[in-house]
Enzyme design. Structure first.
Site, mmCIF file in Angstrom:
data_model
loop_
_atom_site.group_PDB
_atom_site.id
_atom_site.type_symbol
_atom_site.label_atom_id
_atom_site.label_comp_id
_atom_site.label_asym_id
_atom_site.label_seq_id
_atom_site.Cartn_x
_atom_site.Cartn_y
_atom_site.Cartn_z
ATOM 1 N N HIS A 67 -12.853 2.777 -1.413
ATOM 2 C CA HIS A 67 -13.158 1.135 -2.178
ATOM 3 C C HIS A 67 -12.142 0.991 -3.450
ATOM 4 O O HIS A 67 -11.307 2.079 -4.127
ATOM 5 C CB HIS A 67 -14.361 2.092 -3.317
ATOM 6 C CG HIS A 67 -15.019 -0.149 -3.581
ATOM 7 N ND1 HIS A 67 -13.635 -1.213 -4.646
ATOM 8 C CD2 HIS A 67 -15.414 -0.660 -2.753
ATOM 9 C CE1 HIS A 67 -14.441 -1.630 -4.621
ATOM 10 N NE2 HIS A 67 -15.404 -2.210 -3.184
ATOM 11 N N ASP A 96 -20.995 0.129 1.876
ATOM 12 C CA ASP A 96 -21.135 -0.545 3.448
ATOM 13 C C ASP A 96 -21.075 0.936 4.780
ATOM 14 O O ASP A 96 -21.674 0.813 6.091
ATOM 15 C CB ASP A 96 -19.389 -0.826 3.811
ATOM 16 C CG ASP A 96 -19.890 -2.453 3.383
ATOM 17 O OD1 ASP A 96 -21.040 -3.339 3.480
ATOM 18 O OD2 ASP A 96 -18.814 -2.844 2.557
HETATM 19 N N1 CMC Z 1 -9.459 7.023 5.314
HETATM 20 C C1 CMC Z 1 -8.540 7.279 4.976
HETATM 21 N N2 CMC Z 1 -7.670 7.123 3.870
HETATM 22 C C2 CMC Z 1 -7.892 6.702 2.876
HETATM 23 C C3 CMC Z 1 -9.061 5.199 3.094
HETATM 24 C C4 CMC Z 1 -9.762 5.649 4.010
HETATM 25 N N3 CMC Z 1 -11.060 4.907 4.482
HETATM 26 N N4 CMC Z 1 -8.649 4.386 2.373
HETATM 27 C C5 CMC Z 1 -7.932 4.778 1.145
HETATM 28 N N5 CMC Z 1 -6.835 6.147 2.130
HETATM 29 C C6 CMC Z 1 -6.160 6.960 1.668
HETATM 30 C C7 CMC Z 1 -4.343 5.737 1.795
HETATM 31 O O1 CMC Z 1 -4.080 5.897 3.229
HETATM 32 C C8 CMC Z 1 -3.414 6.572 0.728
HETATM 33 O O2 CMC Z 1 -3.227 7.310 1.005
HETATM 34 P P1 CMC Z 1 -2.088 7.823 0.077
HETATM 35 O O3 CMC Z 1 -2.159 7.428 -1.538
HETATM 36 O O4 CMC Z 1 -1.473 9.008 1.049
HETATM 37 O O5 CMC Z 1 -0.898 6.377 0.098
HETATM 38 C C9 CMC Z 1 -5.055 6.074 -0.640
HETATM 39 O O6 CMC Z 1 -6.612 6.467 0.481
HETATM 40 C C10 CMC Z 1 -5.271 5.243 -1.253
HETATM 41 O O7 CMC Z 1 -5.451 4.278 -0.410
HETATM 42 P P2 CMC Z 1 -5.172 2.281 -0.398
HETATM 43 O O8 CMC Z 1 -5.573 1.866 0.664
HETATM 44 O O9 CMC Z 1 -4.071 2.278 -1.457
HETATM 45 O O10 CMC Z 1 -6.579 2.005 -1.967
HETATM 46 P P3 CMC Z 1 -7.052 0.399 -1.680
HETATM 47 O O11 CMC Z 1 -7.834 0.406 -2.737
HETATM 48 O O12 CMC Z 1 -6.242 -0.392 -1.680
HETATM 49 O O13 CMC Z 1 -7.585 0.181 -0.699
HETATM 50 C C11 CMC Z 1 -10.129 -0.223 1.074
HETATM 51 C C12 CMC Z 1 -9.741 -0.066 -0.618
HETATM 52 C C13 CMC Z 1 -11.582 -0.119 0.815
HETATM 53 C C14 CMC Z 1 -9.282 -1.233 1.418
HETATM 54 C C15 CMC Z 1 -9.722 1.314 1.749
HETATM 55 O O14 CMC Z 1 -10.085 2.288 0.969
HETATM 56 C C16 CMC Z 1 -9.780 0.947 3.564
HETATM 57 O O15 CMC Z 1 -9.224 1.037 4.037
HETATM 58 N N6 CMC Z 1 -11.345 1.571 3.572
HETATM 59 C C17 CMC Z 1 -11.703 1.179 4.829
HETATM 60 C C18 CMC Z 1 -12.755 0.263 4.878
HETATM 61 C C19 CMC Z 1 -13.809 0.110 4.209
HETATM 62 O O16 CMC Z 1 -14.598 0.689 3.943
HETATM 63 N N7 CMC Z 1 -13.968 -1.380 3.551
HETATM 64 C C20 CMC Z 1 -15.175 -1.422 2.531
HETATM 65 C C21 CMC Z 1 -15.086 -1.830 1.123
HETATM 66 S S1 CMC Z 1 -16.467 -1.663 0.717
HETATM 67 C C22 CMC Z 1 -17.132 -3.114 0.541
HETATM 68 C C23 CMC Z 1 -16.458 -4.054 0.153
HETATM 69 O O17 CMC Z 1 -16.230 -4.444 -1.246
HETATM 70 O O18 CMC Z 1 -16.113 -5.689 0.755
#
Ligand code: CMC
Length: 429
Positions: free
Chosen positions: A306, A364
């Protein structure tokens, strides 16, 4: 207005920036005069460090895993309250008295039907249209039917639009579902509570009696409550941006629904279930975890991680309890998909990669499991999120419109394109 300030030096210029202290959360640096005084913009793609508005509705402390609506913790609301009471709280700022709640529930209940001509809109969509596509279109089209609640400068019209949206979204979402599976639309029943009525409109058919199971109705109500609002997330910010131009409320909510559809946001619950189907069997889980950890693979575990919560998602904790209750009631322990979900949760939580990056199942992950067990197809997961989030969008919309500081949203950019150059005639290119 502010006692604290920060000094920024750009070349030989020193600029003083006021700092505001919120009731909770980190201090906020006011950069509104920065361009005028320093001739520079700030750069913050994804708005990771930018507060775009004042708000009194929802507060999140991502490190503590805290989510408050008007100060009330989400776990207490999920346990002791119910969705329509939370709607009242979000919209009006305080918990209602018994009479206020009764009056609010009556107002919402009296608006559950949609204009009969709106049925024709649905028939214009392909029979296999994704219910989110239908929802975006039909909610936007509400502005063509409810002209008497589109004047955003009239407080009474704003109120009517808010009630109409909260009341009609379940009806429209259920109609989108029925249309996509070729069943007749089911009219709302005003003797049922909000969640039971939604289940009735989704699962009953004219040919048979349908009794709403109270455990499923409670789980449905919790899903609505836990998704009701979440501060300035992507779809809420979309609603605020759309509304900043003075667009009507139905158009603004349609914009929010469109944004919510993406798999990084509300579409994650559908993406999560699709991922579980792709994994298929418990023995393939390590292969998918390895892909999610591989730096050279963009694959992510859907339903994990998240942007704001970096310890745990407080909504997920409550949702997990609901998932356990529903799975026990429906006796679906043998469902292979749900077995994969439970085992994936276990293996990912035990994996140092996920622990180090503070990645854990989000709301989710569990809501998808509950909805799957209830019998909803994955395509309905995001519409259900949208109908629940409508109250959050509309509360934030009302708050923004009443803000005397309202300005049209107009971000800046770091331009990296060509500088001015002369047009070249086609024969010379
Ligand atoms: N699986 C594997 N690795 C992950 C994941 C994941 N689901 N999410 C983040 N990472 C890794 C990412 O690769 C990065 O690694 P590094 O630092 O080595 O580059 C690190 O964790 C930080 O990720 P980020 O993309 O910078 O984090 P963010 O805060 O921008 O993204 C997120 C948050 C929710 C978009 C992301 O965790 C994601 O894509 N999750 C899967 C989709 C999901 O479940 N979304 C629902 C969110 S809850 C409902 C809502 O609010 O709508």
């Amino acid at each position: 207005m502010s006692n604290k300030s920060a000094k920024l030096t750009i070349g030989d210029k020193e600029i003083e920036l006021p700092i505001y202290t919120p009731t909770a959360g980190p201090d906020v640096l006011d950069i509104t005069k920065l361009y005028a005084q320093g001739d520079v913009f700030t750069y913050d793609p994804g708005f990771t460090s930018t507060a775009a508005c004042d708000s009194t509705i929802t507060f999140i402390d991502g490190d503590k895993g805290e989510l408050l609506h008007r100060g009330y913790p989400i776990d207490q609301l999920a346990e002791k309250s119910h969705f329509l009471e939370v709607c009242y709280l979000l919209l009006y700022g305080e918990l209602p008295s018994a009479t206020e709640l009764e009056d609010f529930e009556t107002r919402v209940t009296n608006h559950t039907m949609v204009h009969e001509q709106m049925h024709n809109f649905f028939r214009g969509f392909r029979r296999d249209a994704h219910p989110m596509a239908t929802l975006v279109g039909v909610v936007g089209a509400m502005s063509a039917f409810y002209h008497d609640s589109t004047d955003i400068n009239d407080e009474w019209q704003r109120e009517v639009a808010a009630i109409r949206l909260i009341a009609k979204l379940p009806t429209i979402a259920a109609m989108a579902f029925k249309y996509s599976i070729g069943q007749p639309f089911v009219y709302p029943r005003n003797d049922l509570d909000y969640a039971s009525n939604f289940l009735h409109m989704c699962f009953s058919v004219p040919a048979e009696n349908y009794e709403v199971n109270p455990i499923l109705a409670r789980a449905m109500d919790r899903i609505f409550t836990l998704h009701a609002d979440h501060e300035q997330n992507a779809s809420t910010s979309t609603v605020r941006l759309a509304s900043s131009s003075g667009a009507n409320p139905f158009a603004c909510i349609a914009a929010g629904i469109a944004c919510l559809w993406g798999p990084a946001h509300g579409g994650a619950n559908q993406a999560c279930l699709e991922m579980l189907k792709e994994i298929g069997t418990v023995d393939r889980i390590p292969e998918f975890i390895a892909r999610a950890k591989d730096k050279n693979d963009s694959y992510r575990l859907m339903g994990f991680g998240h942007r704001v919560y970096k310890n745990f998602d407080p909504r997920a904790t409550v949702m997990k309890q609901s998932a356990d209750e529903v799975l026990e009631l429906l006796g679906v322990e043998d469902n292979p998909l749900l077995q994969v979900a439970m085992e994936l949760e276990k293996q990912a939580l035990a994996d140092p990669y996920f622990a180090e990056k503070k990645l854990f199942p989000n709301v989710d992950f569990y809501s998808g499991i509950i909805l799957e067990a209830m019998g909803f197809p994955t395509s309905m997961f995001t519409p259900i999120f949208a109908l629940a989030r409508t109250v959050g969008w509309i509360s934030q919309w009302k708050e923004q419109i009443s803000d005397p500081k309202l300005k049209i949203g107009r971000p800046r950019q770091l331009y990296k394109g060509e500088t001015a150059r002369d047009y070249v005639d086609i024969e010379k290119r």
